[in-house]
Design a protein around this motif. Structure first.
Motif, PDB file in Angstrom:
ATOM      1  N   LEU A  15      77.738  -5.975  13.701  1.00  0.00           N
ATOM      2  CA  LEU A  15      78.471  -5.510  12.363  1.00  0.00           C
ATOM      3  C   LEU A  15      78.832  -3.829  12.470  1.00  0.00           C
ATOM      4  O   LEU A  15      78.260  -3.059  13.421  1.00  0.00           O
ATOM      5  N   TYR A  16      79.815  -3.404  11.726  1.00  0.00           N
ATOM      6  CA  TYR A  16      80.039  -1.883  11.601  1.00  0.00           C
ATOM      7  C   TYR A  16      80.206  -1.462  10.338  1.00  0.00           C
ATOM      8  O   TYR A  16      81.233  -2.110   9.647  1.00  0.00           O
ATOM      9  N   SER A  17      79.822  -0.397  10.166  1.00  0.00           N
ATOM     10  CA  SER A  17      79.871   0.277   8.728  1.00  0.00           C
ATOM     11  C   SER A  17      80.395   1.601   8.759  1.00  0.00           C
ATOM     12  O   SER A  17      80.115   2.506  10.050  1.00  0.00           O
ATOM     13  N   GLY A  18      80.989   2.256   8.066  1.00  0.00           N
ATOM     14  CA  GLY A  18      81.380   3.616   7.782  1.00  0.00           C
ATOM     15  C   GLY A  18      81.632   4.221   6.518  1.00  0.00           C
ATOM     16  O   GLY A  18      81.697   3.611   5.449  1.00  0.00           O
ATOM     17  N   ASN A  19      82.048   5.436   6.462  1.00  0.00           N
ATOM     18  CA  ASN A  19      82.437   6.234   5.186  1.00  0.00           C
ATOM     19  C   ASN A  19      83.592   7.147   5.531  1.00  0.00           C
ATOM     20  O   ASN A  19      83.201   8.040   6.351  1.00  0.00           O
ATOM     21  N   GLU A  20      84.562   6.949   4.794  1.00  0.00           N
ATOM     22  CA  GLU A  20      85.697   8.115   4.795  1.00  0.00           C
ATOM     23  C   GLU A  20      85.459   8.851   3.574  1.00  0.00           C
ATOM     24  O   GLU A  20      86.012   8.144   2.497  1.00  0.00           O
ATOM     25  N   ALA A  21      85.156  10.094   3.337  1.00  0.00           N
ATOM     26  CA  ALA A  21      85.243  10.652   2.103  1.00  0.00           C
ATOM     27  C   ALA A  21      84.954   9.920   0.894  1.00  0.00           C
ATOM     28  O   ALA A  21      85.546   9.908  -0.065  1.00  0.00           O
ATOM     29  N   GLY A  22      84.001   9.297   1.026  1.00  0.00           N
ATOM     30  CA  GLY A  22      83.166   8.586  -0.386  1.00  0.00           C
ATOM     31  C   GLY A  22      83.855   7.188  -0.490  1.00  0.00           C
ATOM     32  O   GLY A  22      83.117   6.289  -1.082  1.00  0.00           O
ATOM     33  N   MET A  23      84.635   6.560   0.567  1.00  0.00           N
ATOM     34  CA  MET A  23      85.023   5.312   0.634  1.00  0.00           C
ATOM     35  C   MET A  23      84.124   4.685   1.897  1.00  0.00           C
ATOM     36  O   MET A  23      84.086   4.831   2.766  1.00  0.00           O
ATOM     37  N   ARG A  24      83.204   3.784   1.272  1.00  0.00           N
ATOM     38  CA  ARG A  24      82.433   3.153   2.387  1.00  0.00           C
ATOM     39  C   ARG A  24      82.975   1.975   2.672  1.00  0.00           C
ATOM     40  O   ARG A  24      83.598   1.201   2.069  1.00  0.00           O
ATOM     41  N   TYR A  25      82.569   1.376   3.736  1.00  0.00           N
ATOM     42  CA  TYR A  25      83.294  -0.085   4.354  1.00  0.00           C
ATOM     43  C   TYR A  25      82.190  -0.628   5.349  1.00  0.00           C
ATOM     44  O   TYR A  25      81.481   0.076   5.941  1.00  0.00           O
TER      45      TYR A  25
END
Length: 123
Positions: A15-25
């Motif tokens: 799995l891969y998760s991340g966060n870009e300036a408040g947008m989590r994915y």
């Protein structure tokens, strides 16, 4: 810029998760069942996909209201991985102010599913 790992990473069931300036994915390699036209009537087969979930800060996916979540599915292929990366970029670029102006975890409560209605016990 949003980073998405190479296809091999997902083919190894990571799995891969991340966060870009408040947008989590969250990107999840999985399978789903689809009709198999070559297998005859009612036949089904499993197809490998890359599921993408997008939701706003501050809570984890399961503590975020489903109305605020977005779910997309792509083939588990180089083209599907590229389409997933493009989907994430477009989701962020469509509403950059939304992602940058989310409440702090200290200023809001996590979402909880509605309580089950109690059955009438006056029997």
């Amino acid at each position: 810029m949003i980073f998405v790992p190479l296809l091999h990473y997902f083919k190894c069931k990571n799995l891969y998760s991340g966060n870009e300036a408040g947008m989590r994915y969250l990107l999840t390699p999985t399978k789903h069942t689809v009709p198999d036209p070559e297998g005859g009537e009612g036949a089904e087969k499993e197809e490998a996909i890359l599921a993408v979930d997008i939701w706003p800060d501050p809570w984890a996916l399961d503590k975020t209201d489903p109305a605020l979540r977005r779910h997309e599915e792509f083939p588990l292929s180089d083209e599907g991985r590229a389409a997933a990366a493009q989907c994430l970029e477009e989701a962020y670029n469509a509403e950059p102010d939304r992602w940058k102006n989310l409440p702090s975890i200290l200023d809001c409560e996590p979402w909880a599913p509605p309580a089950e209605p109690e059955e009438d016990k006056a029997e």
